[in-house]
Design an enzyme around this catalytic site. Structure first.
Site, PDB file in Angstrom:
ATOM      1  N   THR A 105      -9.935  23.817 -11.054  1.00 35.55           N
ATOM      2  CA  THR A 105      -8.506  24.355 -10.687  1.00 35.55           C
ATOM      3  C   THR A 105      -7.732  23.380 -10.279  1.00 35.55           C
ATOM      4  O   THR A 105      -7.993  22.662  -9.054  1.00 35.55           O
ATOM      5  CB  THR A 105      -8.724  25.784  -9.880  1.00 35.55           C
ATOM      6  OG1 THR A 105      -9.533  26.433 -10.796  1.00 35.55           O
ATOM      7  CG2 THR A 105      -7.213  26.335 -10.003  1.00 35.55           C
TER       8      THR A 105
ATOM      9  N   GLY B   1      -7.306   9.044  -4.790  1.00 39.71           N
ATOM     10  CA  GLY B   1      -7.346   7.576  -5.542  1.00 39.71           C
ATOM     11  C   GLY B   1      -8.877   7.223  -5.719  1.00 39.71           C
ATOM     12  O   GLY B   1      -9.169   6.653  -6.799  1.00 39.71           O
ATOM     13  N   THR B   2      -9.689   7.541  -4.621  1.00 36.86           N
ATOM     14  CA  THR B   2     -10.975   7.293  -4.750  1.00 36.86           C
ATOM     15  C   THR B   2     -11.597   7.853  -5.981  1.00 36.86           C
ATOM     16  O   THR B   2     -12.240   7.088  -6.648  1.00 36.86           O
ATOM     17  CB  THR B   2     -11.895   7.873  -3.740  1.00 36.86           C
ATOM     18  OG1 THR B   2     -11.337   7.075  -2.231  1.00 36.86           O
ATOM     19  CG2 THR B   2     -13.160   7.196  -3.506  1.00 36.86           C
TER      20      THR B   2
ATOM     21  N   SER C 198      -2.579   7.145  -5.778  1.00 38.25           N
ATOM     22  CA  SER C 198      -2.878   8.322  -4.806  1.00 38.25           C
ATOM     23  C   SER C 198      -1.503   8.539  -4.208  1.00 38.25           C
ATOM     24  O   SER C 198      -0.626   7.829  -3.762  1.00 38.25           O
ATOM     25  CB  SER C 198      -3.821   7.547  -3.653  1.00 38.25           C
ATOM     26  OG  SER C 198      -3.875   8.685  -2.814  1.00 38.25           O
ATOM     27  N   ALA C 199      -1.475  10.026  -4.100  1.00 36.69           N
ATOM     28  CA  ALA C 199       0.091  10.585  -3.654  1.00 36.69           C
ATOM     29  C   ALA C 199       0.153  10.275  -2.132  1.00 36.69           C
ATOM     30  O   ALA C 199       1.179   9.898  -1.817  1.00 36.69           O
ATOM     31  CB  ALA C 199      -0.053  12.232  -3.795  1.00 36.69           C
ATOM     32  N   HIS C 200      -0.978  10.138  -1.274  1.00 38.05           N
ATOM     33  CA  HIS C 200      -0.409  10.006   0.223  1.00 38.05           C
ATOM     34  C   HIS C 200      -0.167   8.767   0.727  1.00 38.05           C
ATOM     35  O   HIS C 200       0.366   8.456   1.792  1.00 38.05           O
ATOM     36  CB  HIS C 200      -1.583  10.580   0.894  1.00 38.05           C
ATOM     37  CG  HIS C 200      -2.836   9.694   0.999  1.00 38.05           C
ATOM     38  ND1 HIS C 200      -2.998   9.025   2.108  1.00 38.05           N
ATOM     39  CD2 HIS C 200      -3.913   9.391   0.412  1.00 38.05           C
ATOM     40  CE1 HIS C 200      -4.212   8.301   1.970  1.00 38.05           C
ATOM     41  NE2 HIS C 200      -4.712   8.535   0.853  1.00 38.05           N
TER      42      HIS C 200
ATOM     43  N   CYS D 201     -10.432   3.471   6.109  1.00 35.55           N
ATOM     44  CA  CYS D 201     -11.727   3.971   5.398  1.00 35.55           C
ATOM     45  C   CYS D 201     -12.862   3.140   6.170  1.00 35.55           C
ATOM     46  O   CYS D 201     -14.133   3.434   5.935  1.00 35.55           O
ATOM     47  CB  CYS D 201     -11.859   3.572   3.875  1.00 35.55           C
ATOM     48  SG  CYS D 201     -10.345   3.970   3.252  1.00 35.55           S
TER      49      CYS D 201
ATOM     50  N   ASN E 123      -5.551  -3.616   0.203  1.00 34.26           N
ATOM     51  CA  ASN E 123      -5.255  -2.670   1.504  1.00 34.26           C
ATOM     52  C   ASN E 123      -5.315  -3.376   2.929  1.00 34.26           C
ATOM     53  O   ASN E 123      -4.302  -3.043   3.683  1.00 34.26           O
ATOM     54  CB  ASN E 123      -5.991  -1.495   1.593  1.00 34.26           C
ATOM     55  CG  ASN E 123      -7.447  -1.542   1.177  1.00 34.26           C
ATOM     56  OD1 ASN E 123      -7.746  -2.335   0.205  1.00 34.26           O
ATOM     57  ND2 ASN E 123      -8.135  -1.140   1.815  1.00 34.26           N
TER      58      ASN E 123
ATOM     59  N   GLN F 113      -2.180   1.003  -3.577  1.00 35.39           N
ATOM     60  CA  GLN F 113      -1.412   0.441  -2.421  1.00 35.39           C
ATOM     61  C   GLN F 113      -0.082   0.031  -3.055  1.00 35.39           C
ATOM     62  O   GLN F 113       0.983   0.046  -2.594  1.00 35.39           O
ATOM     63  CB  GLN F 113      -2.018  -0.807  -1.734  1.00 35.39           C
ATOM     64  CG  GLN F 113      -3.114  -0.373  -0.809  1.00 35.39           C
ATOM     65  CD  GLN F 113      -2.850   0.222   0.511  1.00 35.39           C
ATOM     66  OE1 GLN F 113      -1.675   0.191   0.780  1.00 35.39           O
ATOM     67  NE2 GLN F 113      -3.856   1.014   1.175  1.00 35.39           N
TER      68      GLN F 113
HETATM   69  N1  PLP Z   1      -7.874   2.175  -3.173  1.00 35.81           N
HETATM   70  C1  PLP Z   1      -7.389   1.437  -2.173  1.00 35.81           C
HETATM   71  C2  PLP Z   1      -6.725   0.117  -2.473  1.00 35.81           C
HETATM   72  C3  PLP Z   1      -6.985   2.231  -0.838  1.00 35.81           C
HETATM   73  O1  PLP Z   1      -6.110   1.470  -0.097  1.00 35.81           O
HETATM   74  C4  PLP Z   1      -7.189   3.499  -0.953  1.00 35.81           C
HETATM   75  C5  PLP Z   1      -7.063   4.127   0.276  1.00 35.81           C
HETATM   76  O2  PLP Z   1      -7.106   3.828   1.345  1.00 35.81           O
HETATM   77  C6  PLP Z   1      -8.137   4.292  -2.002  1.00 35.81           C
HETATM   78  C7  PLP Z   1      -8.144   3.311  -2.964  1.00 35.81           C
HETATM   79  C8  PLP Z   1      -8.375   5.647  -1.541  1.00 35.81           C
HETATM   80  O3  PLP Z   1      -7.511   6.432  -1.973  1.00 35.81           O
HETATM   81  P1  PLP Z   1      -7.520   8.109  -1.501  1.00 35.81           P
HETATM   82  O4  PLP Z   1      -7.702   7.922   0.107  1.00 35.81           O
HETATM   83  O5  PLP Z   1      -6.645   8.806  -2.213  1.00 35.81           O
HETATM   84  O6  PLP Z   1      -9.024   8.370  -1.963  1.00 35.81           O
END
Ligand code: PLP
Length: 402
Positions: free
Chosen positions: A237, A72-73, A199-201, A327, A151, A179
């Site tokens: 890849t 996601g980042t 973001s998948a996780h 984070c 988040n 989120q």
């Molecule tokens: N954006 C938000 C609002 C998030 O909560 C997070 C992860 O905590 C991210 C971005 C980052 O996603 P990733 O962990 O896949 O880098």
């Protein structure tokens, strides 16, 4: 006794076993490189394209509008750096003061190269006022980036309205929906967003895979250069098994989201009602209604400074929750920038407990948590609870309004 209680789904979610079984073949037998022309490569390519269609379907997009990334980042970075680099002349960005670091850091980076950035304030619920966006727009505003759901505090922004304002002005609109995706309906046929990060996780898929929705016709420059994969927007890849897992998780979310969200809201409200009944010094942070289904951000009046001891006591008692975002765990003990932006003083801003429920959370886990929490709050080293909090007054005002 019993197994551990995982209430930190905003940090990450457990992989759904139904997703895992679909990923497994792509880690073992079907290991081809999607760019290879032989049978192994074609099989991997097919799997990536199936997953692209599944992720696109989650919010009514065309498969060609999905770019897979490593997180996601990275999707946030590609949206911000990629859209600013694709333009010429002076650039201006409008974002909010409570974005994830994946948005804030690329904005700060661009400021070093002369890009102007406005960070919109939020109210005490963490909401951006659309009028403030209107006022911040300038002729050279190229991008507006406001997250769909926060988040830390769980507040949902009025992104449809914010996106419309940005579009009327001729700016691109990006939303970090990391989120929100899979928890609430997002449809690009109704929401005029140009760029959406996922973001998948966070939706019971694997870690290390994300996606950026790029509306057809929106120009972006890549930030990872190389072999030209993902339409030249993200060379490398492909993480085939991860992408397959993302697709499967998105398909499940699409099917189950409505019912799951209903269940999570019910469980969340049950937890909150029991807390209010038994712990008068507990208060809710963020918006009481406009919030993620399984998300609670709590404060305990008089005990805000001891949140780290509280987390440790809960962890030892078998409960995984967090303070603020995972984070920023390495900044533990410092006041949360997000709570400061919401108008909390520095003492209270230290003290949030984030309790986030997920697909596999149960009422019996909530009940066990409700037994453990008061004991953890009474653990030696934690200040005695006070219930004379001005936030409690604010809370009742907030409830009355909604
Ligand atoms: N954006 C938000 C609002 C998030 O909560 C997070 C992860 O905590 C991210 C971005 C980052 O996603 P990733 O962990 O896949 O880098």
């Amino acid at each position: 006794m019993g197994s551990r209680i995982y209430f930190d789904h905003s940090a990450t979610t457990p992989l759904d076993p139904r997703v895992f079984v679909l990923m497994e073949p792509y880690l073992l037998d079907d290991f081809g490189n999607p760019s290879s022309l032989h049978r192994e490569g074609r099989k991997a390519r097919e799997a990536v394209e199936t997953a692209r269609a599944q992720v696109a379907a989650l919010f009514g997009a065309a498969p060609s509008e999905i770019v897979f990334t490593g997180s996601g980042t990275e999707a946030d970075n590609l949206a911000i750096l990629g859209s600013i680099r694709a333009g010429t002349g002076s650039a201006h960005i409008v974002t909010s003061s409570i974005e994830h670091a994946g948005v804030l850091e690329p904005c700060r980076f661009l400021e070093r190269f002369g890009v102007k950035v406005d960070y919109l304030p939020v109210d005490s619920y963490g909401l951006v006022d659309p009028e403030n966006l209107r006022r911040a727009l300038r002729p050279e505003t190229r991008l507006v980036s406001i997250m769909a759901a926060n988040n830390v505090v769980g507040t949902l922004q009025p992104i449809a309205e914010l996106a419309r304002i940005a579009k009327q002005h001729g700016a691109l609109f990006h939303t970090d929906a990391v989120q929100a995706a899979g928890k609430m309906r997002l449809d690009v046929n109704e929401l005029p967003a140009d760029l959406i990060s996922l973001s998948a996780h966070k939706l019971h898929g694997p870690k290390g895979v994300g996606a950026l929705y790029v509306r057809d016709g929106v120009e972006l420059n890549p930030i990872v250069l190389g072999g030209g994969q993902e339409r030249g927007l993200r060379s490398a890849t492909e993480n085939v098994a991860g992408i397959v897992g993302f697709g499967a998780a998105a398909a499940l979310a699409r099917e189950e989201m409505e019912e799951e969200a209903r269940d999570l809201v019910r469980l969340r409200e049950y937890l909150l009602a029991r807390l209010r009944a038994t712990m008068p010094h507990a208060y809710l942070i963020g918006h009481p209604v406009k919030r993620l289904p399984g998300h609670l951000c709590l404060g305990f009046a008089g005990q805000e400074g001891e949140v780290l001891q509280l987390l440790t006591a809960l962890d030892e008692a078998g409960v995984a929750v967090s303070s603020g975002s995972a984070c920023s765990a390495h900044h533990a003990g410092a006041p949360s920038e997000i709570l400061l932006a919401m108008g909390f003083d520095s003492q209270r801003a230290k003290g949030s407990l984030r309790v986030t429920l997920g697909r596999f959370s149960t009422e019996s886990e909530v009940n066990r948590f409700l037994e453990i929490l008061p004991r953890a709050l009474a653990a030696p080293g934690l200040a005695a609870a006070r219930d004379d909090s001005p936030r409690n007054v604010e809370l009742s005002v907030a409830q009355a309004r909604n």
